[in-house]
Write an enzyme that holds these catalytic residues in place. Structure first.
Site, mmCIF file in Angstrom:
data_model
loop_
_atom_site.group_PDB
_atom_site.id
_atom_site.type_symbol
_atom_site.label_atom_id
_atom_site.label_comp_id
_atom_site.label_asym_id
_atom_site.label_seq_id
_atom_site.Cartn_x
_atom_site.Cartn_y
_atom_site.Cartn_z
ATOM 1 C CG ASP A 105 -7.973 -4.680 2.203
ATOM 2 O OD1 ASP A 105 -8.862 -4.104 2.847
ATOM 3 O OD2 ASP A 105 -7.979 -4.788 0.957
ATOM 4 C CE1 TYR A 140 -3.475 -2.684 0.864
ATOM 5 C CE2 TYR A 140 -4.616 -0.611 1.191
ATOM 6 C CZ TYR A 140 -4.653 -1.975 0.988
ATOM 7 O OH TYR A 140 -5.864 -2.608 0.916
ATOM 8 C CE LYS A 187 2.013 -18.122 -0.889
ATOM 9 N NZ LYS A 187 1.134 -19.295 -0.892
ATOM 10 C CG ASP A 212 -13.544 -6.969 3.172
ATOM 11 O OD1 ASP A 212 -13.151 -6.123 4.005
ATOM 12 O OD2 ASP A 212 -14.148 -6.671 2.124
ATOM 13 C CG ASP A 267 -1.923 -20.348 0.543
ATOM 14 O OD1 ASP A 267 -1.379 -20.203 1.660
ATOM 15 O OD2 ASP A 267 -1.418 -21.063 -0.356
#
Ligand code: IPM
Ligand code: MN
Length: 356
Positions: A247, A142, A191, A251, A223
């Site tokens: 982020d 970001y 990751k 959600d 994942d």
């Protein structure tokens, strides 16, 4: 006490959910003897329309000079074709950066009354969901270098995922401190099987963990984490992760609560100044129709009382009022189910005030 609060209501449903938040806070002020003094400033699409830029300097200055910041939502189709640095979302990212708000707390809690609204099978959430996503907020791709360049495959674009030791250290400490006050369990999500930035991230988390022997730590690749969240949501306590992974996972976690309209957030830095906003966006399709769910914003107000002002009892009073209203069967459209009483945004705010 007297508190100075900057209000960035923003676009879409932002202003209407904020109106209810402020009504609730005023009622709390009256009940407990505090005054909240609000300064309304523009940020997002409305600031673009008025000043030609999403985040005017005045907005940053007012926020910096306040005890805390309340934000509604920014964005909308009108501004969707603007270049990246002129988009409404810049207001949000710019404020997070300018105020140094590196720690984003997103608590996903499933109220008993909303078990029907949760899309997971009842047996998966029978033990109750209570997850705190701790998302790093001012680093990663970001905020990394971004740009365009020519390659042998034609034009390309890049956003650099970069994390420094210091950035990972402070967010990890935040997560462990929070876990200590909860169920003493941190799940680190990265990751590291692929990304160098994640390998540094993981090594710093392991280092910091040595200072918290009383807190259990485990690790998941992002994942796998997204899969485990659906399969065994009740086994998570605190999740710590980087900006982009946080982020996405927040959600996903929001759905455990029944609706993204239920999920509040707090963005914190070194001091007590914080920014408090619902996790949902501006929902332009339902804006101005009195259909929005104000609960995420009202619970963000409660987080402000708790984290910026240290007003635990007052925050609990709001949270309990929300639970009572849900227990009595009142629902906004997004969490509506058979046999419940559907109300609008304003009515939901009023009911919460009556139940304080
Ligand atoms: C969020 C939002 C923002 C983000 C957008 C609107 C910039 O999705 O707060 O989760 O990506 O951080
Ligand atoms: Mn998001």
């Amino acid at each position: 006490m007297n508190y100075k609060i900057a209000v960035v209501a923003g676009d879409g449903i932002g202003p209407e959910v904020m109106e209810q938040n402020i009504a609730v806070l005023n009622a709390i002020g009256e009940k407990f003897g505090h005054t909240f003094e609000y300064t309304y400033v523009l940020g997002g699409g409305c600031a673009i329309d008025k000043y030609g830029e999403p985040l005017p300097q005045e907005t940053i200055d007012v926020c910096k000079a306040s005890d805390s910041v309340l934000l509604g939502a920014v964005g909308g189709w009108q501004w969707d074709t603007l270049p990246g640095d002129k988009r409404p979302e810049r207001a949000l990212l710019g404020l997070r950066g300018a105020l140094g708000l590196y720690a984003n707390l997103r608590p996903a809690t499933l109220h008993d009354a909303l078990k029907d609204a949760c899309p997971l099978k009842p047996e998966l959430v029978a033990d109750g969901v209570d997850i705190m996503v701790v998302r790093e907020l001012t680093g990663g791709m970001y905020f990394g270098e971004k740009g365009r360049k020519m390659t042998d495959m034609g034009e390309a674009a890049y956003d650099v995922e970069q994390y420094s030791v210091k950035e990972v250290e402070r967010i990890t400490r935040t997560a462990f401190e929070i876990a200590r006050k909860r169920n003493k369990h941190v799940t680190n999500v990265d990751k590291q099987n692929v990304l160098e930035s994640s390998r540094l991230w993981r090594s710093v988390v392991l280092e910091v963990a040595k200072d918290y022997p009383d807190v259990e730590l485990d690790h998941l690749y992002v994942d796998n984490a997204s899969m485990q969240l659906i399969m065994r949501p009740t086994t998570f306590d605190v999740i710590v992760t980087g900006n982009i992974f946080g982020d996405i996972l927040s959600d996903e976690a929001s759905q455990m609560t029944g609706s993204i309209g239920m999920l509040p957030s707090a963005s914190l830095g070194e001091g007590t100044l914080g920014m408090y906003e619902p996790v949902h966006g501006s929902a332009p399709d339902i804006a101005g129709k009195d259909l929005a769910n104000p609960i995420a914003t009202i619970l963000s107000g409660a987080m402000m009382l708790k984290y910026s002002f240290g007003l635990q009892e007052e925050a609990k009073c709001i949270e309990d009022a929300v639970t009572k209203v849900l227990d009595k069967g009142y629902r906004t459209g997004d969490i509506m189910s058979e046999g419940m009483k559907q109300v609008g945004c304003k009515e939901m705010g009023k009911l919460i005030i009556e139940n304080l």
